[in-house]
Design an enzyme around this catalytic site. Structure first.
Site, PDB file in Angstrom:
ATOM      1  N   ARG A   1       0.847  -1.199   0.000  1.00 33.93           N
ATOM      2  CA  ARG A   1       0.000   0.000   0.000  1.00 33.93           C
ATOM      3  C   ARG A   1       0.880   1.246   0.000  1.00 33.93           C
ATOM      4  NH1 ARG A   1      -4.054  -0.386   4.629  1.00 33.93           N
ATOM      5  NH2 ARG A   1      -5.067  -1.847   3.215  1.00 33.93           N
TER       6      ARG A   1
ATOM      7  N   ARG B   1      -2.774   6.290   9.993  1.00 31.26           N
ATOM      8  CA  ARG B   1      -2.807   5.833   8.612  1.00 31.26           C
ATOM      9  C   ARG B   1      -2.742   7.030   7.661  1.00 31.26           C
ATOM     10  NH1 ARG B   1      -4.953   0.543   8.076  1.00 31.26           N
ATOM     11  NH2 ARG B   1      -4.318  -0.674   9.901  1.00 31.26           N
TER      12      ARG B   1
ATOM     13  N   LYS C   1      -5.160   0.786  14.800  1.00 25.45           N
ATOM     14  CA  LYS C   1      -5.026   1.787  13.740  1.00 25.45           C
ATOM     15  C   LYS C   1      -5.728   3.077  14.124  1.00 25.45           C
ATOM     16  CE  LYS C   1      -8.867  -0.413  11.299  1.00 25.45           C
ATOM     17  NZ  LYS C   1      -9.235  -1.190  10.104  1.00 25.45           N
TER      18      LYS C   1
ATOM     19  N   LYS D   1      -7.155   6.796  12.264  1.00 24.24           N
ATOM     20  CA  LYS D   1      -7.446   7.402  10.972  1.00 24.24           C
ATOM     21  C   LYS D   1      -7.904   8.846  11.137  1.00 24.24           C
ATOM     22  CE  LYS D   1      -8.720   2.982   8.847  1.00 24.24           C
ATOM     23  NZ  LYS D   1      -9.778   2.215   8.144  1.00 24.24           N
TER      24      LYS D   1
ATOM     25  N   CYS E   1     -14.982  -3.111  -1.075  1.00 15.01           N
ATOM     26  CA  CYS E   1     -13.642  -3.515  -0.634  1.00 15.01           C
ATOM     27  C   CYS E   1     -13.147  -4.638  -1.542  1.00 15.01           C
ATOM     28  CB  CYS E   1     -13.686  -3.981   0.821  1.00 15.01           C
ATOM     29  SG  CYS E   1     -14.551  -5.548   1.058  1.00 15.01           S
TER      30      CYS E   1
ATOM     31  N   CYS F   1      -8.191 -10.974   0.414  1.00 16.82           N
ATOM     32  CA  CYS F   1      -8.313 -10.599   1.814  1.00 16.82           C
ATOM     33  C   CYS F   1      -8.569 -11.824   2.689  1.00 16.82           C
ATOM     34  CB  CYS F   1      -9.441  -9.592   1.997  1.00 16.82           C
ATOM     35  SG  CYS F   1      -9.682  -9.105   3.723  1.00 16.82           S
TER      36      CYS F   1
ATOM     37  N   CYS G   1     -16.894  -8.531   4.604  1.00 19.03           N
ATOM     38  CA  CYS G   1     -16.917  -8.926   6.012  1.00 19.03           C
ATOM     39  C   CYS G   1     -17.359  -7.707   6.821  1.00 19.03           C
ATOM     40  CB  CYS G   1     -15.553  -9.434   6.470  1.00 19.03           C
ATOM     41  SG  CYS G   1     -14.354  -8.139   6.847  1.00 19.03           S
TER      42      CYS G   1
ATOM     43  N   CYS H   1     -14.259  -1.826   5.688  1.00 19.71           N
ATOM     44  CA  CYS H   1     -13.255  -1.071   4.936  1.00 19.71           C
ATOM     45  C   CYS H   1     -13.867  -0.130   3.897  1.00 19.71           C
ATOM     46  CB  CYS H   1     -12.273  -2.035   4.271  1.00 19.71           C
ATOM     47  SG  CYS H   1     -11.216  -2.906   5.442  1.00 19.71           S
TER      48      CYS H   1
END
Length: 604
Positions: free
Chosen positions: A84, A153, A231, A233, A452, A458, A497, A501
């Site tokens: 990424r 992030r 994480k 954001k 996503c 994934c 899921c 995301c």
């Protein structure tokens, strides 16, 4: 949870740290065991090394389409890596785009993917190519540092290349904060660049910590030895253009403009989309208001919020380690008091500036300097050549010919900037030559939809997402045309899921992967989805469960009666999400259940 003066942290409850916390603590600032395993042979790395690799901007994956067959044949999984590229504010130049495109073709799977956080992802990179890939990205003055992992992030900002002082200042603040919250340890450059740090001379440089606390550390003054509990954001947005979905972030800055000048920001905190349906202790959340700050205080308030989360986020249970849970457990007033304690003074109440609108910035727009920019829709962010659509080849030809900059959007599209007015016809002809659909030829539902990646790469996906959303949108287009609602604007976000995301919990229609099914060969099938309704395109309100375990081929059929009622009963100017919220999603669900029951054949 408590924190020590050297940045060491303890978990909540019995004080036991999660396994990932122990790995971070023993990693020597994100170096071990990753360094040793990257230098070893083989196609993969251990789970422990993979946890550390995330901080460097990469995930280990395997091709789940062939996982079952390879297991039957006694082979190990088909391992590869997703890399990424961190791109604060989504700003790239032609050289950077072309380098990422070349990497996608030479070491990846031939496609580039624009993420929902204004980044590029390369898929299918083999372990043996990882180091050269990361080095090449750094040579373009981009990097992969902190694109993943328990750190700040990629920071989002309105990408529209409009030449006004407000957007220019927002991008400046975004870049400065991205630099300030970057990890400081040398591990990234030691591992990937043999100790060489390739600096962008025009980019802001990280400065000293501005909010001294006992949890600071000499090497990592903001994060400490164990970095963040999870994480983190951040997004910058305008109240009349929340195109970065600020309320879905841990930290959001909403611009306050007076007299045409950006004077400061309303600060919102505690957004986050991830949840685990089997764990009632988890939930999605939209951010809540914290305070107002002038522009000069952006770095300080952000650092204070980060450090409160660093010191009080749950390090014993990663399912509850995001900032939203600290705020839920404490309440916003107690959280505000703790931030004030870290800052050493009171916070100013936020201004009365609600979010009112969102712009996807697609199509042709004047920049304000005599040039134009063109926003091109990219379905699910996947830049590829497929059939008559030659998007990858076309963009490569465009950047090679014009050498102009571009921006990436949070709806996974690309904006081509600095196009002279006398070249608009030439660029339109380029679109036709490569079969690239303009926004005028893209349906409204497709324009505002995203997914996503999900299967096959994934590891968390329980159902399909990116690969099946186009066919679901085909059905939406048919149904909306039949109802006369084809021009209606509403957002459809699909995930494979519940981790969220593609931000499925604050949009008009959220489609969340719920249960797996199997194909005849034992591989994962399309599965079932949970339908959520009643959020809205502005992103400042959560949606509500409408129906669970819906087979993919039934999704649109379940929603047609709701759209029919919306058409008949909507108030003037009311959006689909606002209608569902006003009428009540629970009432709509009960009505749908009663209708379904009445339509079932009578049992003997």
């Amino acid at each position: 949870m408590s924190t020590g003066g050297n940045g060491e942290t303890k978990g909540k409850g019995n004080g036991k740290l999660s396994k990932v916390e122990a790995l971070k603590r023993e990693s020597q600032y994100l170096k071990l065991p990753l360094l040793d395993e990257l230098n070893a042979g083989g196609a993969s790395i251990s789970d422990d090394a993979m946890q550390i690799l995330k901080f460097h901007g990469s995930y280990q994956q395997d091709d789940r389409d062939v996982r079952v067959q390879r297991r039957r044949e006694g082979q190990e999984p088909a391992y590869s890596f997703m890399v990424r590229v961190r791109i604060p504010g989504g700003r790239i130049d032609a050289r950077q785009y072309l380098a990422c495109d070349e990497l996608a073709r030479s070491v990846g799977n031939g496609t580039l993917r624009i993420t929902t956080r204004q980044e590029f992802q390369l898929h299918g990179v083999l372990k043996q190519d990882l180091k050269a890939t990361v080095r090449r990205i750094n040579e373009t003055l981009l990097d992969t540092l902190a694109a993943c992992g328990d750190v700040e992030r990629n920071i989002l900002c309105c990408p529209a290349p409009i030449h006004d002082r407000v957007r220019a200042r927002m991008q400046e603040d975004c870049a400065a904060l991205a630099a300030h919250l970057s990890p400081r340890a040398s591990s990234y450059w030691d591992i990937w660049l043999d100790g060489e740090k390739i600096d962008n001379p025009d980019a802001p440089k990280p400065g000293p910590a501005l909010v001294p606390t006992p949890g600071d550390d000499a090497v990592e003054p903001i994060y400490g030895k164990t970095y963040m509990p999870r994480k983190f954001k951040t997004a910058f947005a305008l109240p009349d253009d929340n195109c970065t979905d600020a309320y879905a972030n841990d930290l959001g800055f909403l611009a306050v403009v007076e007299g045409g000048e950006l004077v400061g920001y309303n600060v919102v905190v505690g957004g986050g989309m991830g949840t685990t349906p089997s764990a009632r202790k988890t939930f999605p959340a939209v951010a809540v208001e914290l305070c107002y700050v002038p522009r000069s205080e952006v770095l300080r308030i952000a650092e204070a919020v980060v450090k409160v989360q660093r010191d009080f986020g749950d390090r014993g249970d990663r399912k509850r380690a995001r900032l939203k849970y600290v705020i839920f457990d404490w309440g916003i007033d107690a959280f505000r008091s703790k931030v004030e304690e870290y800052l050493g003074g009171p916070l100013t109440p936020p201004k009365d500036l609600p979010v009112t609108e969102v712009d996807d910035h697609l199509g042709w727009h004047e920049q304000g300097d005599g040039s134009w920019f063109l926003g091109i829709p990219v379905e699910n962010g996947r830049i590829k050549d497929e059939g008559s659509l030659r998007l990858a080849s076309g963009l490569r030809a465009y950047f090679e010919r014009y050498g102009a900059p571009a921006r990436l959007t949070c709806l996974q599209s690309i904006l081509l900037a600095d196009i002279p007015a006398d070249r608009k016809d030439e660029v339109n002809a380029w679109l036709e030559e490569y079969g690239i659909a303009s926004v005028e030829r893209t349906s409204t539902v497709r324009r505002w939809a995203m997914a996503c990646p999900a299967l096959p790469t994934c590891g968390l996906a329980v159902t399909e997402s990116e690969r099946v959303l186009p066919s679901v949108l085909d059905r939406f287009e048919e149904a909306m045309a039949a109802l006369g609602l084809e021009g209606e604007r509403y957002s459809v976000h699909m995930t494979g899921c519940p981790n969220g995301c593609a931000r499925p919990y604050n949009c008009d229609i959220g489609l969340v992967g719920r249960g797996a099914s199997k194909n005849p060969d034992g591989s994962p099938g399309p599965g079932t989805y949970t339908i959520f309704l009643g959020g809205r395109i502005q992103g400042d309100r959560l949606n509500v469960l409408f129906k669970d375990y819906v087979p993919i081929d039934r999704i649109v059929d379940e929603l047609i009666p709701v759209f029919s009622r919306f058409k008949a009963e909507r108030e003037e100017g009311e959006s689909f999400g606002d209608f569902c919220h006003r009428v009540g999603v629970e009432a709509l669900a009960a009505e749908a259940a009663a209708s379904s029951s009445a339509s079932e054949p009578a049992k003997a």
